[in-house]
Each structure stands twice: as C-alpha cells, then as structure tokens.
Design a protein around this motif. Structure first.
Motif, short mmCIF file in Angstrom:
data_model
loop_
_atom_site.label_atom_id
_atom_site.label_comp_id
_atom_site.label_asym_id
_atom_site.label_seq_id
_atom_site.Cartn_x
_atom_site.Cartn_y
_atom_site.Cartn_z
N PRO B 493 0.82 -1.21 0.00
CA PRO B 493 0.00 0.00 0.00
C PRO B 493 0.86 1.27 0.00
CG PRO B 493 -0.05 -1.03 2.16
CD PRO B 493 0.78 -1.92 1.29
N GLU B 494 0.29 2.33 -0.54
CA GLU B 494 1.01 3.61 -0.53
C GLU B 494 0.87 4.25 0.83
OE1 GLU B 494 -0.15 6.21 -3.68
OE2 GLU B 494 0.20 4.70 -5.22
N ARG B 495 1.88 5.02 1.19
CA ARG B 495 1.77 5.84 2.38
C ARG B 495 1.03 7.12 2.00
NH1 ARG B 495 5.66 7.95 7.06
NH2 ARG B 495 4.75 9.99 7.28
N LEU B 496 0.12 7.54 2.85
CA LEU B 496 -0.67 8.75 2.58
C LEU B 496 -0.43 9.76 3.68
CD1 LEU B 496 -3.88 6.79 1.78
CD2 LEU B 496 -2.90 8.39 0.18
N ASP B 497 -0.09 10.96 3.28
CA ASP B 497 0.07 12.04 4.25
C ASP B 497 -0.85 13.18 3.86
OD1 ASP B 497 2.37 11.25 6.05
OD2 ASP B 497 3.30 10.98 4.09
N ILE B 498 -1.54 13.74 4.84
CA ILE B 498 -2.32 14.95 4.58
C ILE B 498 -1.60 16.11 5.25
CG2 ILE B 498 -4.58 13.90 4.21
CD1 ILE B 498 -5.24 14.50 7.13
N LEU B 499 -1.43 17.18 4.48
CA LEU B 499 -0.63 18.30 4.97
C LEU B 499 -1.29 19.63 4.64
CD1 LEU B 499 1.50 16.31 3.14
CD2 LEU B 499 3.08 17.61 4.46
N SER B 500 -1.01 20.58 5.48
CA SER B 500 -1.39 21.95 5.16
C SER B 500 -0.63 22.38 3.90
CB SER B 500 -1.01 22.85 6.34
OG SER B 500 -0.86 24.17 5.91
N VAL B 501 -1.25 23.20 3.09
CA VAL B 501 -0.56 23.66 1.88
C VAL B 501 0.65 24.54 2.23
CG1 VAL B 501 -2.47 23.50 0.24
CG2 VAL B 501 -2.25 25.54 1.67
N LYS B 502 0.70 24.97 3.49
CA LYS B 502 1.85 25.79 3.91
C LYS B 502 3.14 24.97 3.98
CE LYS B 502 -0.90 28.86 6.79
NZ LYS B 502 -1.35 29.04 8.16
N ILE B 503 3.01 23.65 4.14
CA ILE B 503 4.20 22.79 4.26
C ILE B 503 4.81 22.57 2.88
CG2 ILE B 503 5.00 20.45 4.79
CD1 ILE B 503 4.40 21.58 7.35
N LYS B 504 6.07 22.86 2.76
CA LYS B 504 6.77 22.68 1.47
C LYS B 504 7.93 21.70 1.65
CE LYS B 504 4.20 25.77 -0.46
NZ LYS B 504 3.11 25.35 -1.31
N ASN B 505 8.28 21.10 0.54
CA ASN B 505 9.43 20.19 0.48
C ASN B 505 9.17 18.84 1.15
OD1 ASN B 505 11.98 19.84 -0.65
ND2 ASN B 505 13.01 20.22 1.29
N TRP B 506 7.90 18.48 1.29
CA TRP B 506 7.57 17.16 1.84
C TRP B 506 7.67 16.13 0.72
CZ3 TRP B 506 6.82 15.20 6.61
CH2 TRP B 506 6.32 13.89 6.70
N TYR B 507 8.02 14.93 1.04
CA TYR B 507 8.01 13.84 0.07
C TYR B 507 7.68 12.54 0.81
CZ TYR B 507 12.67 13.08 2.08
OH TYR B 507 13.70 12.87 2.95
N THR B 508 7.31 11.53 0.08
CA THR B 508 7.06 10.23 0.72
C THR B 508 8.40 9.53 0.88
OG1 THR B 508 4.90 10.07 -0.30
CG2 THR B 508 5.83 8.04 0.56
N ASP B 509 8.75 9.32 2.12
CA ASP B 509 10.04 8.71 2.41
C ASP B 509 9.92 7.19 2.27
OD1 ASP B 509 12.54 8.20 3.35
OD2 ASP B 509 12.01 8.43 5.46
N PHE B 510 10.64 6.64 1.32
CA PHE B 510 10.58 5.20 1.07
C PHE B 510 10.98 4.41 2.32
CE2 PHE B 510 12.57 1.24 -0.53
CZ PHE B 510 11.46 0.70 -1.14
N VAL B 511 11.90 4.99 3.08
CA VAL B 511 12.38 4.33 4.29
C VAL B 511 11.30 4.37 5.38
CG1 VAL B 511 14.24 4.37 5.99
CG2 VAL B 511 14.70 5.00 3.65
N ASP B 512 10.30 5.25 5.17
CA ASP B 512 9.16 5.38 6.06
C ASP B 512 9.48 6.24 7.28
OD1 ASP B 512 6.53 5.11 6.68
OD2 ASP B 512 6.51 2.95 6.60
N PHE B 513 8.55 6.32 8.21
CA PHE B 513 8.62 7.27 9.32
C PHE B 513 8.58 8.71 8.77
CE2 PHE B 513 9.82 3.31 11.17
CZ PHE B 513 9.10 3.32 12.34
N ASN B 514 9.09 9.65 9.50
CA ASN B 514 8.87 11.04 9.11
C ASN B 514 10.16 11.80 8.83
OD1 ASN B 514 6.02 10.95 9.33
ND2 ASN B 514 6.25 10.94 11.54
N GLN B 515 11.07 11.14 8.15
CA GLN B 515 12.35 11.74 7.81
C GLN B 515 12.21 13.11 7.12
OE1 GLN B 515 14.78 10.20 9.10
NE2 GLN B 515 16.66 10.81 8.09
N PRO B 516 11.21 13.30 6.23
CA PRO B 516 11.10 14.59 5.53
C PRO B 516 10.92 15.78 6.46
CG PRO B 516 9.73 12.94 4.46
CD PRO B 516 10.22 12.33 5.73
#
Lengths: 319, 523
Positions: B493-516
C-alpha cells in the motif's frame, strides 16, 4: 456518627489491600508480556535473550517477591518505574492525575447542575411538552456512546468552524482560560451519560416522593410547591440519586480512557490503556489501583453522605 | 583483484548516485516558523539503541544522525562519514566529518562512533532498567578507531549490507561517548541531528528546536517542530483540517476522500516498503502447508486488485518480497502482473487443492493484529479463500498477544506488514538467515520446508557488492519465493500524508517514518 465513619474507613483498608492482589494478578494473566509487545510479530527474540531481559526486569522473580516489591514501591511513594522506558512512575502519575481529575470533576459538575434540575422540572410537570423533551434528551444521552459523540463533534467543529479544542495540554494553573477551552468539550461529552442517568433517576424518585402522604400533608398545610420540593421531597429523593451518581462517577474514569485518547489528553486513562497494550505491568497496576481507590473512596463518601441524609442509617449503626 | 574491481565499480556507482542526487537541492527554502505534526503513537522512549518498535523511532530521528543516510530518492549519501572505502571485501574504512558538534556542544570524533557501535551491538549492556533488545544489525567481527576521524570495521564475511545498516539511521544512531552515563536516555537526546530536543511529555508531545550548529549549514529550515501525539485518526484528520496541526499520516485513501477538494490541504502519497504478507507455520505432520500446491492455491485464490480497492482505496500495488520501488532490486509491476502465482485464478486454485488431496478445501486459523486495516484485510481475504474452499477463521489479537504467538510459533497463518530493512536482502532473510522463530516452525521441523539453493543464492546476494549482479540475484530469489509461495505476498500500500498547503518540500520517504520533517519549510 463518628463511630460509623471510623468503621467505614477501617473497612476500606482490607478492600484496597484485596484489590491490590487482584490488580497485580489480573494484569499478569493477560497473554503476552512486555517483550512480546515490543517485538510485535516483527522480531523474534530467542529464549536466552528473553530470559536475560526478564531477569533484568525482575519478571522472573517469584510472584510473591514481585508483589512485595510493588507494595514497597507504593508505600515508599516511589511507585516504581516503567518496564518500557524506565521512567519513574511517580512523575508520570502526578503529571497525568490533574488531567483526569479535572475532566472527571467538570463532567460530574455539569452532569449534576443540569441533570438534577432537569429531573425535578420533568417530575413536577409530568407529561407536558417540557417533560417529553427532557425525557427524550435523557434517552439520547443514554443511547449515544461518548466516543461517537466526541468524533462527531470534532468533525463538526473542524468542518464548520475550522476549530478543535487545543491539543497540547495546558495545565489549569498555568493558563486557566486556555485550559478550560481545552477541557470543556471533552468534559461535556463525558458528562452526557451521567447527566442523563442523574436526570432520569431524579425524575423517577421525585415522582415517587411527590406521591407520598407527607407531601400531601405539606401541601395541605399551605406550603408552596417550591418549598415542598426543595425542603421535603428533595432530601428523601437524594439518596437513590446519590447512589447512582456516585457509582457513575467511577465510571467517568473508565469513560475518560477513550475520551483522553480522542482529544489527545495525557491523563490516567490513556496511560492505563497504553500500559495495558505494552504489558507494562507497573504502569497498569498503578493506574488501575488509582481507579480502584477512586471507586472505594467515592463509595465511602456516599455512605457517609447517607448517614447525613437518612437518620435511620445512623440509628441502625448505633443499635 | 576481481573482487576489488567489483567493489570499485560499486563505489563508483554509488558515487555517481551521490553526485547526481546532491544536484537535487531544495529551491528557495524559507526559514523560520514552527511545524506541528500529528503522530498516532506515543514514542515511548528516545533511547538511541535497542528495539523499541514503532513510534520510538519517530521521537529520535530528528535529533540523531548515522554515518550515512538515505536521500529523498532512497540513495545512500554521506552523513557523519564523508566517504568510505573497501581495501578488501571484509574491511570498511569510514572517514568521518570534521567540525561536527553534538547538541551539548561537544565535538564529534571517532571515539563517539566506537561508543555507539559498541552499544548498538548490545543495548542491554547499557540500560538494564528498560526492556530493549538488539535487532537487525549485520555481524561485525571488529571495529577500531585508526585516528580521531577514521574508523575501520571488519565483517566476518564479505557483507554488502553494512552500508544499508548505517543508512537506516534510526537503528544505527551515533551518540556522544558516555551518553548513558551523562544523560537520561529515554527522555534526552544528544545527537548531531538538525533538531535539539526541548521537551518530551509522554502521551502528549515531543518538542524540538533548530540545531544552529547542524553540519549541513543551510539546514534545518524551520525553527521548531512539535510532534503531537493523537492516537485517534479522526481527531488527527480534524486537527489537520482545522489547522491545529500541519500534517499527519493517514491509513486509507477512503478516509480522506472528503479532503480531496479542500484548498488548504495537500495529499501526498507514494510507496514505502510496507508489504502486506501472509506467513504460515509448519506444525505436526506439516499439513497442509508442506505441499507447494496448497500454498500456490492460496496465493492464486487472493484477488489482489479487489483487496487493493476495498482496503486501500485503490492505492496499493502488486509486490514481491522486495517492493518494485526499491531501486533496481524489486520485480517490475509488469513482471508481477504476469506472474501466474500472483494472478487471481480461483479455478486453478481449486484444481491445485484437489490435486494436493483437498478437493473440499480445509479449515485454518488466520491470525490478525487488532487494527482496523488488518481486520479489513482479513475480512476481504477470508471471502476470497472461501471461494476455493479454504475456511479461514479470523483470530484477532492485540499487539502483545500477536507478538507472543509469533515468537512461539503457535499460529497456522497470519497477515502482517514487513517494513523497511537495512538492505533488500533483509526482506529475504526468511529464506537465507531466518531468526529463531521461523527457523523453528518453518525449516527445522521434520516435515518442514527447506531449499538449499535459495540459501546459497541468499548468501551470495549478501556478499556481492556489484549492484547489477546483486540485483539479478535478488530478483531470482524473489521469483523462486513467489513460485514456492513460501509466504504469500499480497500488496504494497502507498503511504498517505495529509498536509497543510503551507508545508513545502515534503516527500514520501521510502524508508518510512517522518524523515522529511528534517527538511520541510513553511510557506
């Protein structure tokens, strides 16, 4: 009266002692332990290492030794440490306690100040429109689970007002307004059921009392309905209300387990649940013991209040 | 000499990736502000070493670094080591970064790495008061400091997974010497990471502030990060919608459909390595799982497309043991689609069952973690299996119960997620270097299962440095595992993140957790 209270207090000692044994043993009857909770089906831990960890955590000691160590921790006021992270439980408990007590007290307060008057109004105006509304409200309060109501209200406020209660806990003594803003919604939700029960019980007992001969006599003497209700009927009606409300007060704590999770409030209930899932025995034991003590002391206070409200109890004790 | 050439070619390949990836720099970052991020679980402990599953890593990953790290494209990049070399196949020389400071102001040097390596190998030696155990660390024969800024590590056998271990930085943390004596490990952090710990209040929040001495001089961008613990998913979503938190992870695409047109919220999804998989144990006479046809029938009975749609809102892909997004190591979606053992074919499944002596099917206990998503997987798959005559009785167990059954092998079949590992071979170690539990209930039993060829291939994959040779080996192992259906791989399954549009430079980290979170900024 003093003897009665003294005897009731004495009785709580073996009760609480017995409950410590039950709490201690019950948590150990759960399948799985702290190591299983940590591995969680992702890492298998071999027997040698498991034994080493269990030895270090004292979980391989005879059960009586473990129990004795726990009692020692309680009497020293230290309360022990978490198996998961070695945090001193005294610190954890004292930080969580005000959160749960505050939600409990506000909820009980809301339940009483709305539940009792609504019950009286409903009883004094039976089968009127207002009675129907109050009963309907009672039915809703009893039927709707508080976690569902909480989720729905959060959805509603976030969708329509872009607002939810503050999520980062602010202690009352640091920022009273901020704290109340944060606590009011969870407390109102938690109070619904107790409010409904209190209202229904008040209505039922008041209706019963208002049919009694002494009420008719009082009315015949020319006393106003207000005085009859407040001075005569109310005092007699209060005993069953007090019984139900006090028992339910204990249940507020169990309700707070879910409400604290939903609103992200770091109270006793949340720690209890977390401890249970982690098989962190000292955490579960201390939080469960607290809940048990609340039940015991609420019942003790109720018994004392009985003696005040009903002289026959005092008389029986003296006999 | 031949080996050395391979090593050199691997290093060149990695270096190319390093050079190429370092070109991808953040564009016009803005500095300042506070990010509040909703997390589902209590971090429990911030102790750097030992296995404390789940959220514990989230609590410490902002404060610590390791020798190397993954970038946003899952390539290994220098971190506390600026470069490394292999004089022979068993020896690694790491050259450490100079001028790096820990949060307490002390200087980073080789003795900190030696201290950390010593204790990541045996975390229990450090902290007897809290339960923690060692994990996935590759075997190391010896390590030593050559000088203040050079470390030499020798592995017992050639081991290409070591670099991956250090890049999987939540396990291979480098902390300051004598950290366990000078600090309270469960509540304090002394690392070299981009954020310093300000406070950790259990079941409430973890607060960090910017490390102004971070060795990447242009990072981090935000001044403060607060991780707010909100166990209830509906509350987390409400919190993002109301702006009380800037973002959070969610479990299913279906839950966030109402947010898709919200102008204040962005939904970012992508694959990680959280493959959902059936695992089985062989007990008693070994039946029914000792017959390959039964396992294949079970694999073919599962309708993976239906599963992806019903449980993950369509946001899940086919997978083998190694997800296709893992560099050059996963089997492609095209190949997976064409693999007959991953195709939904109930008629063939029935035939296979009949030929194995189960024309009427059989009954089996199917263990699940008590979790909304796994319960949904259980219900969907139960219906699939029923169509070919396999009656799967759902046995829901909460985490500790699940862990206990996994440890003692008292299950017949279960479903769970296999997360990221130090290296693609980590996803295959059941077939080459299994831990004790699968070994006991899968390999060693008289009627168990064994495949010596697979073990040989696994050992070779671990010890091969040449990327393309490794890739071919790892793919070959996967094809064999899928055909043998030793485990039945479902979907990724894909990881899904919901974010405020104010957050920039986020990406889905393949390694998982919240490294971004280390590199986000606020617009």
């Amino acid at each position: 009266m003093k003897d009665y209270i003294f005897k009731r207090i004495l009785l709580t000692i073996p009760t609480i002692f017995g409950l410590t044994v039950i709490v201690f043993l019950l948590v150990r009857l759960l399948p799985g332990d702290v190591i299983d909770a940590m591995s969680g089906g992702e890492v298998a831990i071999d027997e040698g290492r498991r034994k080493m960890i269990m030895d270090r955590l004292g979980l391989n000691d005879p059960i009586i030794v473990q129990y004795g160590n726990w009692l020692k921790d309680i009497f020293s006021g230290d309360l022990g440490v978490s198996l998961r992270n070695a945090q001193p439980l005294r610190e954890v408990f004292l930080r969580a306690l005000p959160v749960t007590l505050e939600i409990g007290f506000i909820s009980a307060f809301i339940a009483c100040i709305f539940g009792i008057p609504l019950g009286i109004i409903s009883a004094t105006k039976p089968n009127t429109l207002i009675d129907v509304f109050v009963r309907l409200f009672g039915l809703i309060g009893l039927s709707f689970p508080n976690f569902w109501l909480a989720t729905l209200l959060l959805l509603f406020t976030s969708l329509h007002f872009n607002w939810i209660p503050g999520l980062t806990y602010v202690p009352l003594w640091e920022n009273p307004i901020g704290n109340l803003k944060q606590m009011i919604l969870p407390s109102v939700i938690l109070s619904f059921q107790l409010m409904a029960i209190t209202m229904r019980m008040t209505r039922a007992t008041m209706l019963e009392e208002l049919k009694q001969d002494y009420i008719r006599t009082a009315r015949a003497k020319g006393l106003s309905m207000k005085i009859v209700v407040n001075k005569h009927a109310m005092k007699n009606a209060m005993i069953p209300i007090l019984t139900i409300a006090s028992v339910q007060l204990g249940y507020l704590l169990s309700g707070s387990v879910i409400i604290e999770q939903i609103f992200g409030l770091p109270g006793i209930g949340w720690f209890f649940l977390q401890g249970l899932l982690d098989r962190d025995y000292p955490v579960v034991q201390i939080m469960a013991l607290f809940m048990v003590c609340v039940f015991v002391f609420v019942n003790l206070l109720t018994d004392i209040a009985y003696a005040y409200l009903d002289p026959r109890i005092k008389y029986d004790m003296e006999q | 000499m031949k080996h050395c050439k391979k090593i050199i070619s691997s290093i060149l390949a990695i270096s190319f990736v390093v050079i190429f990836s370092s070109e991808i720099v953040a564009k016009n970052p803005k500095y300042g502000g506070e990010v509040v991020w909703g997390i589902a679980a209590e971090p429990t402990s911030l102790a750097p070493f030992g296995i404390l599953l789940g959220a514990a890593h989230i609590g410490k990953q902002l404060g610590y670094d390791s020798l190397v790290e993954y970038d946003r494209n899952s390539n290994i990049q220098p971190a506390l080591a600026t470069h490394w070399e292999n004089p022979d196949e068993r020896t690694w020389i790491f050259h450490l970064r100079k001028g790096v400071k820990f949060h307490d102001g002390s200087n980073f040097s080789a003795e900190d790495v030696i201290y950390s390596l010593t204790h990541m190998r045996d975390p229990m030696a450090l902290d007897a008061s809290a339960a923690s155990v060692d994990g996935f660390m590759p075997p190391i024969e010896s390590f030593e400091a050559i000088d203040d800024y050079t470390i030499k590590i020798v592995t017992p056998k050639p081991d290409a997974t070591l670099l991956g271990w250090f890049a999987w930085s939540r396990w291979s943390i480098i902390t300051s010497k004598d950290f366990y004596k000078k600090f309270t490990p469960s509540k304090q952090i002394n690392g070299t990471g981009p954020f310093k710990l300000v406070e950790y209040i259990p079941n409430d929040r973890v607060v960090y502030e910017k490390n102004k001495n971070f060795w990447k001089s242009d990072q981090p961008y935000v001044d403060k990060i607060t991780l707010k613990i909100i166990p209830d998913e509906a509350t987390r979503i409400a919190a993002v919608r109301s702006g009380a938190v800037h973002g959070s992870r969610v479990s299913s695409a279906d839950i966030i459909r109402p947010l898709e047109n919200n102008p204040n919220i962005q939904i970012i999804s992508g694959v990680t390595a959280q493959t959902r998989v059936f695992q089985i144990s062989v007990k008693g006479d070994g039946k029914p799982w000792n017959d390959r046809r039964v396992r294949q029938a079970m694999s073919m009975a599962v309708d993976r497309k239906d599963l992806a749609n019903k449980v993950f809102g369509g946001k899940a892909t086919l997978t083998g043991p190694v997800p296709d997004s893992w560099g050059v190591y996963g089997l492609s979606q095209n190949e997976l689609r064409q693999n007959i053992y991953l195709q939904h074919n109930p008629d063939m499944a029935k035939k296979l069952l009949a030929s194995a002596g189960y024309p009427e099917g059989f009954e089996i206990s199917f263990m699940l973690p008590t979790n909304q998503q796994y319960e949904a997987i259980g219900a969907v798959v139960q219906a699939h299996l029923a169509k070919v005559g396999i009656k799967a009785n759902l046995d829901k167990r909460e985490n500790a119960q699940f862990g206990a059954a996994y440890g003692d092998g008292s299950y017949e079949m279960f479903v769970n997620a296999q997360g990221f590992r130090l290296d693609p071979t980590g996803k295959l170690n059941h077939w080459g270097a299994p831990s004790k539990a699968p070994q006991k209930y899968w390999y060693d039993y008289p009627n168990g299962w064994n495949d010596e060829k697979l073990k040989v291939m696994f050992d070779k994959a671990v010890s091969t440095f040449d990327v393309m040779v490794r890739s071919n080996l790892i793919k070959e192992i996967q094809r064999r595992v899928i055909e043998e259906a030793t485990f039945v791989y479902l979907v990724n399954p894909e990881r899904l993140d919901i974010l405020s549009v104010k957050i920039k430079n986020w990406y889905t980290d393949f390694v998982d957790f919240n490294q971004p979170l280390r590199t986000v900024w606020l617009d």
